[in-house]
Design an enzyme around this catalytic site. Structure first.
Site, PDB file in Angstrom:
ATOM      1  N   ASP A  54       0.870  -1.179   0.000  1.00  0.00           N
ATOM      2  CA  ASP A  54       0.000   0.000   0.000  1.00  0.00           C
ATOM      3  C   ASP A  54       0.905   1.227   0.000  1.00  0.00           C
ATOM      4  O   ASP A  54       1.695   1.420   0.928  1.00  0.00           O
ATOM      5  CB  ASP A  54      -0.885  -0.022   1.249  1.00  0.00           C
ATOM      6  CG  ASP A  54      -1.873   1.139   1.303  1.00  0.00           C
ATOM      7  OD1 ASP A  54      -1.642   2.164   0.621  1.00  0.00           O
ATOM      8  OD2 ASP A  54      -2.864   1.037   2.046  1.00  0.00           O
ATOM      9  N   VAL A  55       0.821   2.048  -1.040  1.00  0.00           N
ATOM     10  CA  VAL A  55       1.744   3.182  -1.169  1.00  0.00           C
ATOM     11  C   VAL A  55       1.573   4.223  -0.075  1.00  0.00           C
ATOM     12  O   VAL A  55       2.427   5.099   0.092  1.00  0.00           O
ATOM     13  CB  VAL A  55       1.623   3.878  -2.548  1.00  0.00           C
ATOM     14  CG1 VAL A  55       2.069   2.956  -3.660  1.00  0.00           C
ATOM     15  CG2 VAL A  55       0.224   4.420  -2.776  1.00  0.00           C
ATOM     16  N   TYR A 149      -8.802  15.734  -6.881  1.00  0.00           N
ATOM     17  CA  TYR A 149      -7.856  15.158  -7.828  1.00  0.00           C
ATOM     18  C   TYR A 149      -6.939  16.243  -8.388  1.00  0.00           C
ATOM     19  O   TYR A 149      -5.719  16.085  -8.439  1.00  0.00           O
ATOM     20  CB  TYR A 149      -8.629  14.466  -8.948  1.00  0.00           C
ATOM     21  CG  TYR A 149      -7.766  13.691  -9.926  1.00  0.00           C
ATOM     22  CD1 TYR A 149      -7.232  12.458  -9.575  1.00  0.00           C
ATOM     23  CD2 TYR A 149      -7.511  14.185 -11.200  1.00  0.00           C
ATOM     24  CE1 TYR A 149      -6.451  11.740 -10.470  1.00  0.00           C
ATOM     25  CE2 TYR A 149      -6.732  13.477 -12.105  1.00  0.00           C
ATOM     26  CZ  TYR A 149      -6.209  12.253 -11.737  1.00  0.00           C
ATOM     27  OH  TYR A 149      -5.440  11.543 -12.625  1.00  0.00           O
TER      28      TYR A 149
END
Length: 242
Positions: A54-55, A149
């Protein structure tokens, strides 16, 4: 054999890029959360190294990069690609958990991966390497209803410029690829939403063309760097959008 870690390697642009680099004979670290997808890729390619991670987890990211370095002895390139597009809306409609998740994956995750790559490249012999950040068209101009985003992708441009500056002393190049409407599942969702809303969807392009653009950036000699590349569907409304 040249080596690369690709984050978000289990789907979309990351998956297409991983497939291409594997076919080109690179040692490829496949970093993503989807263990089954990465295992299937590794079964087909002996030069694939699954890194189930998981980054957003600093300890896990550090461990994954260390594992890759131990197996290959070197990291030549990082394609810093992992990202999400959370449910959209105007800023008052964006759920706080979606904002925090966007920042966690799209910004913190890319910072953590770049941090580990920079550390390895700085201390390996011969010194140096290349970091390629996936910025997106949204790093320049927004889509409607995408404040979360867009904000994170604008931040990636700052990350790219800072890494380019700070990496000079260590032979570390950093560039950014801004991809517009490659046919991934995320883009397909946007297309379907547009159609459902009675709108004409934006044009799209093959995801393989985005992958080939990353390969070009990654294959340059150390003396050359693509600082920013925009590759997009030819007729998408980028010029004049915003």
């Amino acid at each position: 054999m040249k080596s690369i870690i690709i984050t978000g390697a289990s789907s979309g642009i990351g998956r297409a890029t991983a497939e291409l680099f594997l076919a080109e004979g690179w040692a490829v670290g496949l970093l993503a959360r989807s263990a089954d997808v990465l295992s299937k890729l590794a079964e087909r390619h002996k030069n694939a190294i699954p890194l189930v991670t998981d980054v957003t987890d600093p300890t896990a990211v550090s461990g994954a990069f260390e594992t890759f370095q131990n197996e290959t002895g070197r990291l030549d390139v990082l394609f810093n690609n992992a990202g999400i597009f959370a449910p959209g809306g105007t800023i008052d409609e964006i759920q706080l958990e979606d904002w925090y998740q966007s920042v966690s994956v799209n910004l913190n995750g890319m910072f953590l991966s770049a941090r580990e790559a920079f550390r390895i490249m700085r201390h390996q012999a011969p010194q140096g390497g290349r970091i390629i950040n996936n910025g997106s068209i949204a790093a320049h101009v927004p889509r409607p209803n995408s404040v979360h985003y867009t904000a994170t992708k604008h931040a990636i441009t700052g990350l790219t410029r800072s890494l380019s500056l700070d990496g000079r002393a260590f032979g570390i190049a950093c560039g950014q690829i801004d991809i517009g409407n490659a046919r991934t599942q995320m883009v397909q969702n946007l297309v379907e939403n547009a159609i459902a809303g009675g709108q004409q969807p934006d044009p799209t392009m093959a995801v393989d063309d985005a992958a080939r653009s990353v390969l070009h950036m990654a294959s340059l000699p150390a003396e050359a760097n693509v600082q920013f590349m925009t590759v997009m569907a030819t007729t998408m409304p980028y010029i004049g959008r915003g």
